[in-house]
Scaffold this active site. Structure first.
Site, mmCIF file in Angstrom:
data_model
loop_
_atom_site.group_PDB
_atom_site.id
_atom_site.type_symbol
_atom_site.label_atom_id
_atom_site.label_comp_id
_atom_site.label_asym_id
_atom_site.label_seq_id
_atom_site.Cartn_x
_atom_site.Cartn_y
_atom_site.Cartn_z
ATOM 1 N N HIS A 17 0.846 -1.200 0.000
ATOM 2 C CA HIS A 17 0.000 0.000 0.000
ATOM 3 C C HIS A 17 0.882 1.251 0.000
ATOM 4 O O HIS A 17 0.645 2.190 -0.769
ATOM 5 C CB HIS A 17 -0.872 0.071 1.255
ATOM 6 C CG HIS A 17 -1.900 -1.008 1.396
ATOM 7 N ND1 HIS A 17 -2.015 -1.783 2.517
ATOM 8 C CD2 HIS A 17 -2.886 -1.419 0.558
ATOM 9 C CE1 HIS A 17 -3.027 -2.630 2.374
ATOM 10 N NE2 HIS A 17 -3.571 -2.430 1.191
ATOM 11 N N LYS A 41 -17.582 -6.876 6.006
ATOM 12 C CA LYS A 41 -16.248 -7.485 5.993
ATOM 13 C C LYS A 41 -15.704 -7.501 7.417
ATOM 14 O O LYS A 41 -15.669 -6.465 8.078
ATOM 15 C CB LYS A 41 -15.341 -6.622 5.093
ATOM 16 C CG LYS A 41 -14.321 -7.398 4.306
ATOM 17 C CD LYS A 41 -13.700 -6.480 3.262
ATOM 18 C CE LYS A 41 -12.428 -7.056 2.695
ATOM 19 N NZ LYS A 41 -11.876 -6.193 1.663
ATOM 20 N N ARG A 90 -1.744 -5.935 -8.634
ATOM 21 C CA ARG A 90 -0.741 -6.922 -8.243
ATOM 22 C C ARG A 90 -0.565 -8.013 -9.282
ATOM 23 O O ARG A 90 0.534 -8.401 -9.620
ATOM 24 C CB ARG A 90 -1.143 -7.576 -6.916
ATOM 25 C CG ARG A 90 -0.819 -6.748 -5.740
ATOM 26 C CD ARG A 90 -1.460 -7.281 -4.513
ATOM 27 N NE ARG A 90 -2.888 -7.036 -4.521
ATOM 28 C CZ ARG A 90 -3.683 -7.175 -3.483
ATOM 29 N NH1 ARG A 90 -3.190 -7.596 -2.345
ATOM 30 N NH2 ARG A 90 -4.958 -6.906 -3.552
HETATM 31 P P1 ADP Z 1 -9.483 -4.046 -0.533
HETATM 32 O O1 ADP Z 1 -10.383 -4.347 0.607
HETATM 33 O O2 ADP Z 1 -10.057 -3.071 -1.522
HETATM 34 O O3 ADP Z 1 -8.816 -5.248 -1.150
HETATM 35 P P2 ADP Z 1 -6.897 -3.379 0.499
HETATM 36 O O4 ADP Z 1 -6.690 -2.538 1.686
HETATM 37 O O5 ADP Z 1 -6.488 -4.809 0.613
HETATM 38 O O6 ADP Z 1 -8.385 -3.172 0.149
HETATM 39 O O7 ADP Z 1 -6.141 -2.756 -0.720
HETATM 40 C C1 ADP Z 1 -6.457 -1.478 -1.164
HETATM 41 C C2 ADP Z 1 -5.806 -1.215 -2.492
HETATM 42 O O8 ADP Z 1 -4.401 -1.147 -2.305
HETATM 43 C C3 ADP Z 1 -6.009 -2.331 -3.516
HETATM 44 O O9 ADP Z 1 -7.156 -2.122 -4.254
HETATM 45 C C4 ADP Z 1 -4.785 -2.180 -4.375
HETATM 46 O O10 ADP Z 1 -5.020 -1.126 -5.295
HETATM 47 C C5 ADP Z 1 -3.736 -1.705 -3.407
HETATM 48 N N1 ADP Z 1 -2.855 -2.781 -2.940
HETATM 49 C C6 ADP Z 1 -3.073 -3.704 -1.980
HETATM 50 N N2 ADP Z 1 -2.007 -4.500 -1.803
HETATM 51 C C7 ADP Z 1 -1.075 -4.069 -2.675
HETATM 52 C C8 ADP Z 1 0.257 -4.485 -3.008
HETATM 53 N N3 ADP Z 1 0.836 -5.515 -2.410
HETATM 54 N N4 ADP Z 1 0.883 -3.796 -3.969
HETATM 55 C C9 ADP Z 1 0.283 -2.764 -4.571
HETATM 56 N N5 ADP Z 1 -0.952 -2.334 -4.331
HETATM 57 C C10 ADP Z 1 -1.627 -2.976 -3.399
#
Ligand code: ADP
Length: 159
Positions: A17, A41, A90
Site C-alpha cells: 500500500h 467485511k 498486483r
Molecule cells: P481491498 O479491501 O479493496 O482489497 P486493500 O486494503 O487490501 O483493500 O487494498 C487497497 C488497495 O491497495 C487495492 O485495491 C490495491 O489497489 C492496493 N494494494 C493492496 N495490496 C497491494 C500491493 N501488495 N501492492 C500494490 N498495491 C496494493
C-alpha cells in the site's frame, strides 16, 4: 489542485500500500487515503485504529492525508472534488474486478481510475497474508512497517 484518492480497507496497511501511496504522492498535489467502511467485511482493526496507523506511517509524505468513507466511492470523489482513483495492480487476478469497478465508476460519475503496476517486491503481498504469517510468528521484515508489525502481533495475541 490535482487530487487523487487511494481507497481500501488497510487492515492493516502494508509496504505494498505504502509503495502505491508514496508513488501517487509524487504525481499529485494531494493524495487522500480513504479507509472504506465495509460492515459486512470482518476486520481485525477498527476504523480509528487503521486511520491512526496510516497517519503514523504516511507522516513523512507532506501531501498525504487520511480519511474514511461509508458509501459509494464516486460520491466521496464528488463531495471532495477528486477526479482520480489510484489503485495498485498486483496480478492478473486483480484485473477483472478492478476493470469492472473502474468502468462503473467512470459511468456513474466520470471519475477516472489510474492503475499502477505493483513494485515486484510487493506483488505477492496482502493484508490477510500478513495477518496469517504474523499469527504464526513468521518473518515479515521489509513487508510491513515495524510499527504495524508490533500492533499486529499484539492484536493477534489478544485473540
Ligand atoms: P481491498 O479491501 O479493496 O482489497 P486493500 O486494503 O487490501 O483493500 O487494498 C487497497 C488497495 O491497495 C487495492 O485495491 C490495491 O489497489 C492496493 N494494494 C493492496 N495490496 C497491494 C500491493 N501488495 N501492492 C500494490 N498495491 C496494493
Amino acid at each position: 489542485m490535482r487530487r487523487a484518492v487511494c481507497p481500501g480497507s488497510f487492515d492493516p496497511v502494508t509496504n505494498g500500500h505504502l509503495d502505491i501511496i508514496s508513488r501517487a504522492s509524487r504525481l499529485f498535489d494531494e493524495v487522500v487515503v480513504s479507509v472504506l467502511i465495509n460492515k459486512t467485511k470482518k476486520s481485525l482493526f477498527t476504523i480509528d485504529e487503521r486511520v491512526e496507523m496510516l497517519t503514523e506511517v504516511t507522516k513523512e509524505y507532506g501531501n498525504v492525508r487520511i480519511d474514511t468513507w461509508h458509501g459509494l466511492l464516486v460520491d466521496y470523489c464528488r463531495q471532495n472534488d477528486i477526479p482520480v482513483i489510484v489503485k495498485g495492480l498486483r496480478a492478473v487476478s486483480d484485473y477483472e474486478y478492478e476493470l469492472q469497478m473502474a468502468q462503473m465508476n467512470h459511468r456513474m460519475a466520470g471519475v477516472e481510475t489510474m492503475f499502477m503496476s505493483t513494485n515486484p517486491l510487493y506483488s505477492y503481498l496482502s493484508s490477510s497474508l500478513m495477518k496469517e504469517i504474523v499469527k504464526y510468528r513468521g518473518d515479515v521484515s521489509g513487508l510491513i512497517p515495524e510499527l504495524i508489525h508490533e500492533r499486529l502481533a499484539a492484536r493477534l495475541q489478544e485473540s
